[in-house]
Motif scaffolding. Structure first.
Motif, PDB file in Angstrom:
ATOM      1  N   GLN A 364       0.822  -1.198   0.000  1.00  0.00           N
ATOM      2  CA  GLN A 364       0.000   0.000   0.000  1.00  0.00           C
ATOM      3  C   GLN A 364       0.869   1.266   0.000  1.00  0.00           C
ATOM      4  O   GLN A 364       0.585   2.232  -0.720  1.00  0.00           O
ATOM      5  N   ALA A 365       1.936   1.213   0.806  1.00  0.00           N
ATOM      6  CA  ALA A 365       2.851   2.360   0.877  1.00  0.00           C
ATOM      7  C   ALA A 365       3.436   2.642  -0.503  1.00  0.00           C
ATOM      8  O   ALA A 365       3.545   3.797  -0.939  1.00  0.00           O
ATOM      9  N   ARG A 369       2.975   5.917  -2.629  1.00  0.00           N
ATOM     10  CA  ARG A 369       4.153   6.694  -3.057  1.00  0.00           C
ATOM     11  C   ARG A 369       4.096   6.955  -4.560  1.00  0.00           C
ATOM     12  O   ARG A 369       4.332   8.072  -5.031  1.00  0.00           O
ATOM     13  N   GLU A 370       3.737   5.932  -5.313  1.00  0.00           N
ATOM     14  CA  GLU A 370       3.690   6.083  -6.771  1.00  0.00           C
ATOM     15  C   GLU A 370       2.681   7.157  -7.181  1.00  0.00           C
ATOM     16  O   GLU A 370       2.955   7.996  -8.042  1.00  0.00           O
ATOM     17  N   ILE A 374       3.330  10.490  -9.238  1.00  0.00           N
ATOM     18  CA  ILE A 374       2.666  10.852 -10.507  1.00  0.00           C
ATOM     19  C   ILE A 374       2.005  12.210 -10.393  1.00  0.00           C
ATOM     20  O   ILE A 374       2.174  13.092 -11.253  1.00  0.00           O
ATOM     21  N   VAL A 375       1.250  12.350  -9.240  1.00  0.00           N
ATOM     22  CA  VAL A 375       0.554  13.630  -9.045  1.00  0.00           C
ATOM     23  C   VAL A 375       1.565  14.760  -8.989  1.00  0.00           C
ATOM     24  O   VAL A 375       1.410  15.806  -9.645  1.00  0.00           O
ATOM     25  N   GLY A 376       2.632  14.510  -8.247  1.00  0.00           N
ATOM     26  CA  GLY A 376       3.693  15.535  -8.109  1.00  0.00           C
ATOM     27  C   GLY A 376       4.267  15.913  -9.465  1.00  0.00           C
ATOM     28  O   GLY A 376       4.431  17.094  -9.790  1.00  0.00           O
ATOM     29  N   GLY A 377       4.519  14.841 -10.307  1.00  0.00           N
ATOM     30  CA  GLY A 377       5.089  15.049 -11.639  1.00  0.00           C
ATOM     31  C   GLY A 377       4.140  15.881 -12.505  1.00  0.00           C
ATOM     32  O   GLY A 377       4.558  16.821 -13.195  1.00  0.00           O
TER      33      GLY A 377
END
Lengths: 382, 142
Positions: A364-365, A369-370, A374-377
């Motif tokens: 889940q972590a 994180r992924e 992605i959102v950050g990117g």
């Protein structure tokens, strides 16, 4: 943090170990049942043997036998029964501890060992092993017990040892076994001295009574509330019986008096009276109704004679004791293995549960994180 | 008719238990019969086919590999190193044991000084046991 793959691998290995321990537990349980049955089936024989030896020994005085002789030697021989295989919890090491406690000096002790583990343990620690029996600990047979007994007898008769001891685990229940040590040779309490024999018998009786009392007390302390009452009752019964016996003795003493007084001659009839069909008074048939006291207490007839019977009995007795010890040890070993494997299976279960939890957490972590990445990117590209 | 209890015990089991009329066994110095209300007795017995006679006159054999007999309070207890009733006997095994023991004895007798590895006492005891077993097993078939 461990990678997903590592955890997955770990779970798989724990699960396969669990399967193995579970299988071993099942095998041990099945064999334990058989071993337990064997130990129970041997009991009538062993008990009767001890009884017969006791009654023969009580009728023999000044008997000489190689197995009763004491040797003036400083070495002792130990027969140690433990496991062939490991994975039986603390079974073998408990016996080794017991053995080490009873072996005063390893230079003055020779060992006869049963079980591969036993052999390894004592050889590595520099004990002197004179003979080993491997691969038989789980399934004792009478023939092996016989071979061991004959071997021990030969060694003892050589005069090299002052005593032969046996160390094994007595089977109490499928959860409990107790390491036990006792002296095999020379046989104790069978000495030819009559006085000594009386003493040991009295001692035995005393020890038995105190043992019973202890057991009763133990039960009281365990919460058996009416035990005290039962003991009081037993005491009261005891006192009553004693009183009765005293009364009877007094009556018997009183009854003796009139017998001594001379009876008038005329009252006595000496012959069977055909007319009145009366039996003569002088014969008291009532005495024949019950077996005579002496008859009840009749000593044994021995064929061919007590000495020869005892001479033939002692070697058999030794075999019986060794066989009984082996059966007990086998049951103890299997029960230890069963318990150990059962808790290993439970532990594996618990461990799998924890690892599963960890695995899911990590998974889940990772996902979280992924997503954040992605959102950050995506945000950065705006 | 009065009866006496018989119990035959081997190290691995109670082999036989019954009320009987008479038991005949081979003691160390000859055959003895035990009937009801016998005096207390302890005898050492040698490998033999024990003969059990019931109240109704039936007879049965029990193989006994030697041991001891105790008679006390109208009960016989036979402690045998091995004991078998006719149905418990493995006839094939007994026959093989018989042949093996006989061969060994023959081999030993032909050259006692060469074949020193043969334990003649053991072979003879084995032969004796096999003979007893076969005799007992056959007592039912006939």
């Amino acid at each position: 943090m461990a990678s997903l793959q590592d955890i997955r691998r770990r779970i798989r290995s724990v699960k396969s170990i669990q399967q193995i321990t579970k299988a071993m537990k099942m095998v041990a349980a099945a064999r334990l049942r058989r071993a337990q049955q064997a130990a129970v089936a041997n009991k009538p024989f062993a008990d009767k043997m001890a009884e017969v030896v006791d009654s023969v020994a009580a009728n023999v005085t000044g008997f000489k036998h190689p197995l009763l002789e004491t040797h003036d030697a400083d070495k002792e021989l130990f027969l140690i029964i433990a496991a062939d295989k490991g994975l039986a919890g603390a079974y073998s090491s408990n016996i080794f501890k017991e053995a080490v406690r009873h072996i005063p000096d390893k230079e003055k002790a020779d060992l006869v060992v049963i079980g591969r583990k036993t052999e390894e343990h004592f050889r590595n620690r520099g004990y002197h092993i004179v003979k080993e029996y491997l691969g038989i600990s789980e399934r004792p047979t009478f023939d092996v017990a016989k071979a061991i007994a004959e071997d021990l007898t030969d060694r003892y008769e050589s005069g090299e040892y002052s005593a032969v001891h046996i160390i094994y685990a007595r089977f109490v229940s499928s959860m409990v076994n107790v390491p036990e040590t006792f002296q095999l040779l020379p046989f104790e309490g069978l000495t030819g001295d009559e006085e000594e024999k009386e003493l040991t018998r009295a001692e035995k009786a005393g020890a038995f009574i105190s043992h019973l009392k202890e057991a009763a007390l133990a039960r009281v302390s365990l919460g058996g509330d009416d035990w005290e009452a039962a003991m009081d009752r037993a005491d009261a019964e005891d006192a009553a019986a004693r009183e009765r016996a005293e009364d009877e003795a007094a009556e018997a003493a009183a009854a003796e008096q009139p017998v001594e007084a001379p009876k008038p001659e005329t009252e006595k009839k000496w012959f069977f009276d055909e007319e009145t069909e009366e039996t003569p008074d002088s014969i008291d048939f009532s005495a024949y109704d019950e077996p005579l006291e002496e008859f009840k207490e009749e000593p044994f007839i021995f064929l061919p004679n007590a000495d020869d019977v005892l001479g033939a009995l002692l070697p058999q007795y030794l075999i019986t004791m060794i066989y009984a010890a082996q059966l007990q040890a086998a049951a103890s070993e299997l029960s230890s293995r069963m318990t150990a494997m059962s808790s290993a299976t439970d532990n594996a279960q618990e461990l799998t549960r924890k690892l599963d939890l960890l695995y899911n957490k990590v998974r889940q972590a990772n996902i979280t994180r992924e997503i954040t990445e992605i959102v950050g990117g995506a945000e950065a590209l705006k | 008719m009065p009866t006496i209890k018989l119990e035959v015990v081997s190290p691995d089991a109670v082999v036989y238990q019954a009320d009987i009329y008479m038991l005949t066994v081979k003691a160390a110095d000859g055959e003895i019969g035990v009937m009801p209300n016998h005096l207390p007795m302890i005898a050492s017995i040698i490998p033999c086919a024990m003969r059990v006679k019931y109240e109704d006159g039936r007879e049965e054999l029990i193989a006994c590999g030697g041991g001891f007999m105790e008679v006390l309070n109208n009960k016989i207890t036979v402690l045998a190193s091995c004991a078998e009733t006719p149905i418990q006997i493995d006839v094939l095994r007994a026959e093989k044991a018989y042949q093996r023991a006989e061969e060994r004895i023959k081999k030993f007798k032909s050259a006692p000084l060469v074949n020193t590895e043969i334990d003649i006492d053991r072979a003879e005891a084995a032969l004796q046991r096999a003979i007893v077993r076969l005799k007992v097993a056959k007592s039912v078939g006939a």
